[in-house]
Design a protein around this motif. Structure first.
Motif, PDB file in Angstrom:
ATOM      1  N   GLU A  99      67.407  26.536  22.812  1.00 55.03           N
ATOM      2  CA  GLU A  99      68.069  26.392  21.525  1.00 55.03           C
ATOM      3  C   GLU A  99      67.418  27.248  20.440  1.00 55.03           C
ATOM      4  O   GLU A  99      68.095  27.819  19.582  1.00 55.03           O
ATOM      5  CB  GLU A  99      68.069  24.920  21.123  1.00 55.03           C
ATOM      6  CG  GLU A  99      68.871  24.610  19.868  1.00 55.03           C
ATOM      7  CD  GLU A  99      70.272  25.171  19.915  1.00 55.03           C
ATOM      8  OE1 GLU A  99      70.942  25.078  20.976  1.00 55.03           O
ATOM      9  OE2 GLU A  99      70.719  25.780  18.907  1.00 55.03           O
TER      10      GLU A  99
ATOM     11  N   LYS B  53      68.945  30.532  19.941  1.00 60.26           N
ATOM     12  CA  LYS B  53      70.375  30.543  19.636  1.00 60.26           C
ATOM     13  C   LYS B  53      71.178  31.190  20.765  1.00 60.26           C
ATOM     14  O   LYS B  53      71.843  32.206  20.583  1.00 60.26           O
ATOM     15  CB  LYS B  53      70.648  31.310  18.325  1.00 60.26           C
ATOM     16  CG  LYS B  53      69.912  30.753  17.119  1.00 60.26           C
ATOM     17  CD  LYS B  53      70.510  29.420  16.719  1.00 60.26           C
ATOM     18  CE  LYS B  53      69.850  28.868  15.458  1.00 60.26           C
ATOM     19  NZ  LYS B  53      68.523  28.301  15.749  1.00 60.26           N
TER      20      LYS B  53
ATOM     21  N   THR C 114      71.504  36.786  14.900  1.00 60.86           N
ATOM     22  CA  THR C 114      71.306  35.343  15.058  1.00 60.86           C
ATOM     23  C   THR C 114      70.941  34.983  16.499  1.00 60.86           C
ATOM     24  O   THR C 114      69.935  34.322  16.759  1.00 60.86           O
ATOM     25  CB  THR C 114      72.587  34.579  14.677  1.00 60.86           C
ATOM     26  OG1 THR C 114      73.154  35.173  13.533  1.00 60.86           O
ATOM     27  CG2 THR C 114      72.271  33.119  14.443  1.00 60.86           C
ATOM     28  N   SER C 115      71.803  35.400  17.378  1.00 58.10           N
ATOM     29  CA  SER C 115      71.614  35.004  18.779  1.00 58.10           C
ATOM     30  C   SER C 115      70.745  36.032  19.481  1.00 58.10           C
ATOM     31  O   SER C 115      71.000  37.236  19.435  1.00 58.10           O
ATOM     32  CB  SER C 115      72.974  34.914  19.482  1.00 58.10           C
ATOM     33  OG  SER C 115      72.794  34.715  20.856  1.00 58.10           O
TER      34      SER C 115
END
Lengths: 187, 840
Positions: free
Chosen positions: B563, B566, B591-592
């Motif tokens: 997690e 991301k 982000t990821s």
């Protein structure tokens, strides 16, 4: 060419760590210097009385008769060429079918000749590395086997392309420094 | 001899001198070239024989012995043998002889001195004399002395030649019959020009592609994994092997110095030299640039010159196997002692001779009381940020290791984490930094600069190939191993009853899934490794793709564990719009950090060049499939080198298939359409498929199968013989077995015990020879009670030549009880050839 013909031997007589004895050691490599086989004798420690009686013949006797002869007999590999670190070891030629050469730095050989005067019958040949990677050397054979010199030169030049022919003696010396830690019979 | 005596009196009558000693000087001979013996010229002398009255002689008088005709001397008693003999170099020998008083002796005619031969010397300095003297009469000792010869001793032994020393030795390579033997191949491979220039199907020079050259590693890796902990006695000639290796060359360009397919990239020699030139060094290259390879190469050099004879290598638990394999691949001549075992066994391992001691930080912390902290020449710390906190037990333990040379490796950018740097350098270079320097970043960076080398991928891009592939071998966690073994046992049993390819493939899939993730606890060695890798990537601002064949069972399970990075999940159940959104976000936003992908779901046109790290979470049979997956990142538009890591687990179905397929590389030249496990059936024969589980394929009726013969044998044995068979079986499986007495012993027939990485495994075994019958749950209950009363036992095993009722299986589940019915038992008995039906 058979693989055996590329096997090189490097034989030296070293002193034990306490300088009181002698160790014979024989390293077999391929033409690139990779180790194929290694053999060494336990230490030979002459008494003071024996040193006196043998005199100057002590080291040649130990190096050739006691150590060299049995080391070459125990080899698994067939040698194409045997290099020795000192000239008195050339007499092992009596026990091996391949040429035996005394290898030394060209500079050292010339210096010895200069200091002692040209030795009668000495026929050392200076060789440069075909690849230019290593310092020149001088090789010589036993007097009784002068015919070996030409054959030896070809083999030496071939090996000298890939490896420094004096360097294996340094490996032997380092290995013999370590062996007594593992086995006291080499002390 | 010229003695001093009085001549005016007959010495033996009155005032005779008591001869108590005589001194002889002998000249040592010249020695020939090869002396087998030495000849001394020594006069035969007769000892002076004193009269009853004392005849005095100087105690030490050189005596020259002339030739004489005869002499008569008083009676002579047996002389004593002198022990005060010394050799005076260089050329004389003095002999002192002590004689008792005598009355008179008569000497025979004196002869010419004889030369004594066969002289040997008993080291160090004594001579023995044998003296044989007949009774003699001597009238005038005084007159005799100047003119007489005294019979001396026969020297029986004076010299001992040097003996032949024993010789030992070793041939390091197998010879002519095994010209293509592994060891010789590994150590003697000479790449051809073709190998160095032509590319293989993986896009790498053939000589550098570890996949293509994996054949030589196949059984040797398994040997390294399984035998490492049994070796305690080591041949000294193996320990000196590194010293006998040729040098690596000034620029590490000696073509014979690296094992097959292993070459340094152009920027890596600088890293090796950086390490070699320093007793304190921190190599902080970005992930993927080969820090471990550079460190291993530097270790090889120091080993060859004798500087690093004992090395301590500490690393995170997840990468112990990976390090072990890398050391095997890059430095086969170095003996690695992997210190991972129960503590009692670790004490033995620490004492075992070796060049490199490989263990984890935690193990070192636990073993500080048994480790020789002064005994290492070099300490290498992988992921050295593990000691960033000065107060932890691990950091304290590492600081106790007093090695002359201290190196650290870390891919994490540390230069901006001053407190961590201070703690790290407190070990690497004590005294260099102070805690107070934590807010003086410029000072810290200046001080550490000579000891810190960090290169980013962008710095060395020109030296990198477009794609770099690695295999990463990991150990299953304890829970995974338990689940794996259980599934394997149950699977074999099932295969005995349903011996079809479909069932084999189903079992393979199940085992592979366990290798990914433990189904009960979610533990995963691969996940642990991935987490560490992703953490480093995130610090470097990079992204990764993670591929698996099992989107539901693997990817969906590991996504929550990742997690913090991301993760995005990309699979076949997504709509087209969802997929497009995921790809766009991954490519355009930061982000990821990781995209979890099912290969089936992606098309060939998918572009994911934002990622330059690819992880294959499970094994692909077909490397073309792997290439297609990697092609999402490794394609036009990719500006960075793509680093590909394939995760395997050791001692598992993945390893068995990997090794088996390595022999079939030729079949992979052709791309096979379809991406399912059915591909495996095109690559492996039925025998090979069943052979993965030590089974034979089902045979057509008519000829009795091996298992039918085995069944008949098992049917015919007695209960006692049945117990013997089971005992033999466990012995062959590596257990030490003790049979109980025939009398009732709480139902236990055998105790079996063996050491594993997880600890000592103790079993109680009950044997029920119920051929054709069914074992009921009451037996299992009873055994369970026995197990609970023996807390030092790990598990109970109930072995039967029949079957178990369904209730037995239900009761046994979760209670550390294994049930071994006849099918499974037969399979094992056949595997270990304990029934004598092989070849029939």
């Amino acid at each position: 060419m058979k693989r055996e013909e590329h096997c090189l031997g490097f034989y030296s007589l070293n002193k034990t760590l306490d300088k009181e004895g002698y160790l014979g050691a024989l390293l077999i490599t391929d033409q690139y210097g990779r180790p194929l086989e290694f053999r060494a004798t336990h230490s030979v420690k002459p008494s003071p009385f024996q040193r006196q009686l043998y005199g100057e013949a002590l080291e040649p006797y130990i190096g050739v008769e006691l150590c060299g002869k049995q080391l070459v007999k125990q080899l698994d590999h067939t040698l194409g060429l045997l290099a020795v670190s000192v000239s008195f070891l050339l007499d092992v030629r009596d026990f091996v079918p391949c040429p035996v050469v005394h290898v030394q730095k060209a500079g050292d050989a010339i210096e010895v000749q200069r200091r002692t005067g040209a030795e009668e019958g000495w026929s050392g040949q200076q060789l440069a590395s075909p690849s230019g990677r290593f310092q020149p050397i001088v090789i010589d054979t036993a007097r009784e086997y002068k015919d070996d010199l030409d054959r030896a030169r070809i083999l030496v030049e071939e090996a000298f392309t890939h490896m420094d022919l004096l360097e294996p003696f340094e490996r032997i010396a380092r290995a013999l420094e370590m062996l007594p830690r593992e086995d006291s019979r080499f002390a | 001899m010229t003695p001093t005596t009085s001549t005016n009196r007959k010495p033996w009558k009155r005032g005779a001198t008591r001869v108590t000693s005589a001194l002889f000087r002998l000249r040592a001979p010249e020695v020939s070239k090869w002396p087998g013996s030495v000849t001394f010229g020594i006069p035969r002398v007769l000892f002076p024989l004193p009269s009853p009255e004392v005849v005095k002689l100087p105690s030490v008088t050189p005596i020259r012995v002339p030739s004489v005709s005869h002499a008569t001397i008083p009676i002579l008693a047996e002389p004593e043998i002198s022990t005060d003999l010394a050799c005076h170099p260089p050329s004389t020998l003095e002999l002192g002889v002590h004689l008792p008083p005598v009355s008179h002796v008569t000497l025979p005619l004196l002869e010419e001195p004889k030369i004594t031969t066969d002289l040997t010397c008993h080291p160090p300095s004594t001579l023995e004399f044998g003296v044989h003297l007949p009774p003699l009469a001597l009238e005038d000792f005084t007159s005799w002395l100047p003119s007489g010869l005294i019979t001396g001793p026969d020297v029986v032994q004076m010299f001992e030649p040097l003996g032949f020393p024993a010789a030992i030795g070793k041939s390091y390579l197998e010879r002519a019959r095994d010209d293509d033997s592994e060891a010789y191949t590994r150590l003697s491979f000479l790449p051809s020009e073709e190998d160095l220039t032509e590319e293989c199907i993986h896009g790498l020079p053939r000589a550098s592609c570890s996949i293509c050259l994996g054949e030589a590693d196949k059984p040797t890796r398994r040997r390294a994994q399984t035998t490492r902990q049994k070796e305690v006695v080591v041949d000294p000639l193996d320990l000196i092997l590194p010293l006998l290796q040729p040098p690596l060359g000034e620029d590490f360009d000696n073509i014979v110095s690296f094992p097959p397919g292993k070459r340094l990239l152009p920027f890596q020699p600088d890293g090796v030299r950086f390490l070699l030139d320093r007793t304190s060094a921190l190599l902080g290259d970005e992930m993927g640039l080969g820090k471990s390879i550079q460190a291993i190469t530097a270790l090889r050099i120091l080993s060859r010159i004798g500087t690093a004879r004992n090395v301590l290598l500490l690393c995170p638990k997840s990468v112990v196997s990976d390090w072990h394999n890398k050391l095997w691949e890059w430095a086969p001549e170095l003996r690695v002692v992997r210190v991972r075992a129960p503590k009692q066994q670790r004490a033995v391992l620490w004492e075992s001779p070796g060049h490199i001691y490989l263990t984890t930080y935690e193990t070192l912390r636990e073993d500080l009381d048994i480790v020789n902290t002064q005994g290492f020449d070099l300490c290498l710390l992988d992921e050295i940020q593990r000691i960033k906190n000065p107060s932890t037990g691990v950091t304290q333990a590492v600081r106790r290791i007093d090695a002359k040379i201290r190196w650290g490796l870390s891919g994490t950018p540390l230069e901006n984490k001053l407190e961590e740097l201070i703690s790290i350098f407190a070990y690497l270079k004590p005294g260099l930094l102070r805690v107070a320097d934590a807010d003086r970043s410029r000072l810290v960076k200046r001080l550490i600069k000579p000891y810190f080398l960090r290169r980013r991928i962008a710095d060395v891009l020109d030296d990198l190939p477009q794609k770099v592939s690695h295999e990463v071998w990991l150990d299953l966690t304890d829970r995974q191993r338990t689940s794996y073994e259980r599934a394997l046992r149950e699977g074999r049993t099932s295969l005995n009853q349903n011996r079809t390819v479909v069932h084999v493939l189903a079992l393979i899939a199940k085992l592979k899934q366990i290798c990914n993730l433990d189904p009960e606890t979610g533990e995963s060695a691969k996940l642990e490794y991935l987490q560490e890798q992703l953490e480093e990537l995130r610090e470097g601002g990079e992204k990764a793709l993670v591929f698996s064949q099992y989107p539901k069972v693997t990817l969906e399970q590991i996504a929550p564990q990742l997690e913090e990075f991301k993760p995005q999940l990309y699979h076949g159940q997504l709509s087209d719009k969802q997929r497009d959104d995921i790809v766009r976000e991954f490519q355009e936003q930061d982000t990821s950090k990781v995209l979890l992908m099912s290969v089936k779901a992606g098309g060939l046109g998918l572009t994911l060049t934002r990622a330059n790290h690819v992880f294959h979470f499970d094994l692909w049979w077909n490397p073309a499939v792997a290439q297609q997956a990697e092609g999402r990142a490794h394609r036009i538009g990719q500006e960075k080198t793509v680093f590909v890591k394939t995760l395997y687990t050791v001692d598992s179905i993945e390893q068995r298939i990997h090794d088996l397929l390595a022999e079939k590389r030729a079949l992979f030249q052709e791309v096979i359409d379809g991406l399912s496990d059915d591909d495996l059936t095109r690559l492996l024969t039925e025998e090979e498929l069943f052979g993965l589980f030590d089974l034979e394929p089902a045979r057509p009726t008519g000829k009795p199968s091996l298992s039918q013969k085995a069944t008949e044998v098992l049917r015919s044995v007695s209960p006692v013989e049945f117990e013997e068979l089971v005992a033999s079986l466990y012995e062959r499986m590596g257990f030490a077995v003790r049979k109980t007495q025939l009398s009732y012993d709480e139902g236990v027939d055998l105790y079996a015990q063996r050491s594993t990485d997880a600890g000592v495994e103790g079993l109680i075994v009950q044997c029920k020879h119920y051929f054709g019958g069914t074992v009921g749950v009451a037996v299992v209950r009873e055994l369970y009670g026995t197990l609970r009363s023996k807390p030092n036992m790990s598990r109970a095993v109930l072995v039967t030549s029949g079957r178990f009722s369904q209730r037995c299986g239900e009761f046994a589940r979760g209670k550390n009880i294994d049930l071994m019915p006849v099918d499974q038992l037969l399979g094992l008995l056949l595997k270990y050839d304990l029934l004598g039906v092989a070849g029939g």
